[in-house]
Structure formats: structure tokens, C-alpha cells
Design a protein around this motif. Sequence first.
Motif, mmCIF file in Angstrom:
data_model
loop_
_atom_site.group_PDB
_atom_site.id
_atom_site.type_symbol
_atom_site.label_atom_id
_atom_site.label_comp_id
_atom_site.label_asym_id
_atom_site.label_seq_id
_atom_site.Cartn_x
_atom_site.Cartn_y
_atom_site.Cartn_z
ATOM 1 N N ARG A 44 0.840 -1.207 0.000
ATOM 2 C CA ARG A 44 0.000 0.000 0.000
ATOM 3 C C ARG A 44 0.871 1.251 0.000
ATOM 4 O O ARG A 44 0.504 2.279 -0.542
ATOM 5 C CB ARG A 44 -0.951 -0.009 1.182
ATOM 6 N N SER A 45 2.052 1.170 0.604
ATOM 7 C CA SER A 45 2.955 2.328 0.633
ATOM 8 C C SER A 45 3.439 2.716 -0.765
ATOM 9 O O SER A 45 3.909 3.837 -0.975
ATOM 10 C CB SER A 45 4.147 2.061 1.553
ATOM 11 N N ASP A 46 3.302 1.810 -1.743
ATOM 12 C CA ASP A 46 3.685 2.143 -3.116
ATOM 13 C C ASP A 46 2.751 3.186 -3.721
ATOM 14 O O ASP A 46 3.122 3.874 -4.669
ATOM 15 C CB ASP A 46 3.736 0.883 -3.991
ATOM 16 N N ILE A 47 1.545 3.318 -3.177
ATOM 17 C CA ILE A 47 0.648 4.388 -3.631
ATOM 18 C C ILE A 47 1.323 5.736 -3.384
ATOM 19 O O ILE A 47 1.357 6.599 -4.258
ATOM 20 C CB ILE A 47 -0.721 4.331 -2.906
ATOM 21 N N ARG A 48 1.886 5.902 -2.206
ATOM 22 C CA ARG A 48 2.562 7.164 -1.867
ATOM 23 C C ARG A 48 3.811 7.356 -2.718
ATOM 24 O O ARG A 48 4.083 8.447 -3.198
ATOM 25 C CB ARG A 48 2.906 7.202 -0.380
ATOM 26 N N GLY A 76 12.642 -2.873 2.137
ATOM 27 C CA GLY A 76 12.206 -4.018 2.911
ATOM 28 C C GLY A 76 11.089 -3.720 3.895
ATOM 29 O O GLY A 76 10.609 -4.625 4.567
ATOM 30 N N ARG A 77 10.700 -2.469 4.010
ATOM 31 C CA ARG A 77 9.567 -2.113 4.874
ATOM 32 C C ARG A 77 8.957 -0.814 4.357
ATOM 33 O O ARG A 77 9.611 -0.049 3.643
ATOM 34 C CB ARG A 77 9.977 -1.957 6.329
ATOM 35 N N ALA A 78 7.729 -0.588 4.730
ATOM 36 C CA ALA A 78 7.061 0.651 4.329
ATOM 37 C C ALA A 78 7.695 1.829 5.061
ATOM 38 O O ALA A 78 7.916 1.752 6.270
ATOM 39 C CB ALA A 78 5.570 0.569 4.649
ATOM 40 N N PRO A 79 8.034 2.889 4.345
ATOM 41 C CA PRO A 79 8.590 4.068 5.020
ATOM 42 C C PRO A 79 7.567 4.655 5.990
ATOM 43 O O PRO A 79 6.378 4.719 5.681
ATOM 44 C CB PRO A 79 8.860 5.047 3.872
ATOM 45 N N ASP A 80 8.043 5.067 7.151
ATOM 46 C CA ASP A 80 7.138 5.703 8.103
ATOM 47 C C ASP A 80 7.283 7.224 7.988
ATOM 48 O O ASP A 80 8.052 7.734 7.159
ATOM 49 C CB ASP A 80 7.403 5.210 9.531
ATOM 50 N N ALA A 81 6.541 7.941 8.812
ATOM 51 C CA ALA A 81 6.529 9.404 8.738
ATOM 52 C C ALA A 81 7.925 9.982 8.935
ATOM 53 O O ALA A 81 8.307 10.943 8.255
ATOM 54 C CB ALA A 81 5.563 9.968 9.774
ATOM 55 N N GLU A 82 8.718 9.406 9.829
ATOM 56 C CA GLU A 82 10.072 9.910 10.067
ATOM 57 C C GLU A 82 10.964 9.686 8.844
ATOM 58 O O GLU A 82 11.785 10.541 8.504
ATOM 59 C CB GLU A 82 10.671 9.245 11.308
ATOM 60 N N ALA A 86 12.719 12.784 6.862
ATOM 61 C CA ALA A 86 14.169 12.854 6.645
ATOM 62 C C ALA A 86 14.483 13.040 5.163
ATOM 63 O O ALA A 86 15.332 13.853 4.799
ATOM 64 C CB ALA A 86 14.843 11.591 7.179
ATOM 65 N N MET A 87 13.790 12.292 4.304
ATOM 66 C CA MET A 87 14.005 12.433 2.866
ATOM 67 C C MET A 87 13.593 13.820 2.397
ATOM 68 O O MET A 87 14.250 14.440 1.563
ATOM 69 C CB MET A 87 13.221 11.358 2.111
ATOM 70 N N ALA A 88 12.517 14.338 2.970
ATOM 71 C CA ALA A 88 11.960 15.615 2.528
ATOM 72 C C ALA A 88 12.845 16.808 2.891
ATOM 73 O O ALA A 88 12.781 17.838 2.217
ATOM 74 C CB ALA A 88 10.568 15.805 3.125
ATOM 75 N N GLU A 89 13.662 16.693 3.918
ATOM 76 C CA GLU A 89 14.479 17.834 4.340
ATOM 77 C C GLU A 89 15.351 18.376 3.212
ATOM 78 O O GLU A 89 15.323 19.558 2.912
ATOM 79 C CB GLU A 89 15.361 17.447 5.537
ATOM 80 N N GLY A 90 16.137 17.527 2.592
ATOM 81 C CA GLY A 90 16.987 17.969 1.488
ATOM 82 C C GLY A 90 16.187 18.370 0.272
ATOM 83 O O GLY A 90 16.525 19.321 -0.436
ATOM 84 N N PHE A 91 15.122 17.660 0.042
ATOM 85 C CA PHE A 91 14.264 17.950 -1.104
ATOM 86 C C PHE A 91 13.599 19.310 -0.933
ATOM 87 O O PHE A 91 13.456 20.062 -1.885
ATOM 88 C CB PHE A 91 13.222 16.836 -1.239
ATOM 89 N N ARG A 92 13.213 19.647 0.278
ATOM 90 C CA ARG A 92 12.553 20.925 0.564
ATOM 91 C C ARG A 92 13.462 22.097 0.201
ATOM 92 O O ARG A 92 13.040 23.065 -0.426
ATOM 93 C CB ARG A 92 12.155 20.998 2.028
#
Length: 160
Positions: A44-48, A76-82, A86-92
Motif C-alpha cells: 500500500r505504501s507504493d501508492i505514496r 524491505g519495509r514501508a517508510p514511516d513518517a520519520e 528525513a528524505m523531505a528535508e533535502g528535497f525541501r
Amino acid sequence: MERELTIGALARRTGLAVSAIRFYEERGLVRPGRNAGGQRRFARSDIRRLSFVMIAQKLGYTIAEIAARLGELPEGRAPDAEDWRAMAEGFRAELDARIALMTEFRDKLDGCIGCGCLSLTRCALYNPDDRASMRGSGPRYLMGDRPDQAEPPSSLQKRS
């Protein structure tokens, strides 16, 4: 609610064609598992993930750039909010810089952008004799240079 999605269910949920999902899979942007019959099963996380891909592409990011960003998320696991935060910081920061450039481009598009064309009446005032070229090639004023930073060409400088 089902935890794994077929490629058809994922297509319906994201609005993407099945062929597009396969394309993104080939590029490593999503990594489905397989059921006992060998059919793809997506988290389901692939939707995001795919929603992120769609928006990033609309913003002009390449598949390679998007893959690099998604590569920051755990496998190997669905990414959580954290993980997403973390990914969004550099992207922002990168998005903020692009937004600033687009805003400046929009605001200066009908005026002198320091490209050296000298075809607009205003260009002769803001970039006389193409002084912006002394700072390098391209649209210097949109690249961050200011008209007051351009040095006059040596032929216009006062002789001592």
C-alpha cells in the motif's frame, strides 16, 4: 482492507496506466513482491511512492533524480513518517530554490534577464553593451547576478 495490491488495483488507485507502473518498476522506483503464482503484489505504501513520482515529474525532476530521492527511503519495509520527513528535508531546500528561481523568472520574463540580446528597450538600460556577459554566459540576472555587479567591458572603462 487488503495489505497487498495487484498492479491493476494500484493503477486504479494512482490513476497510472499499468504500463507506467511497470516502467517505474523497471527503473527501481517501486519493488513489488510476488505471490505464489508469480504475480506482482505491491505494498500500500507504493501508492505514496508513485504519487511522489507523479508530482516530482510534473515539477520537472528526472527519473534519475526521483530515484535518488526515493533511494533515501528504507528498503524491505514501508517508510514511516520519520523516513519521509528525513528524505523531505533535502528535497525541501531544493524545491525552495526552484520556487525562488521560477518566481524571479516569472517576474522578470518581460524585462531584461541579462542574456545579452539587447533587443528590449529596457535591456539597453539594465545591461548596456551586454555588461552582464562579463560575469559569464547565460541569463545572468536570472542566475543570481545583479545589474550593479556587472563590470563594464574594458573598452568602456576609464583610462588612467
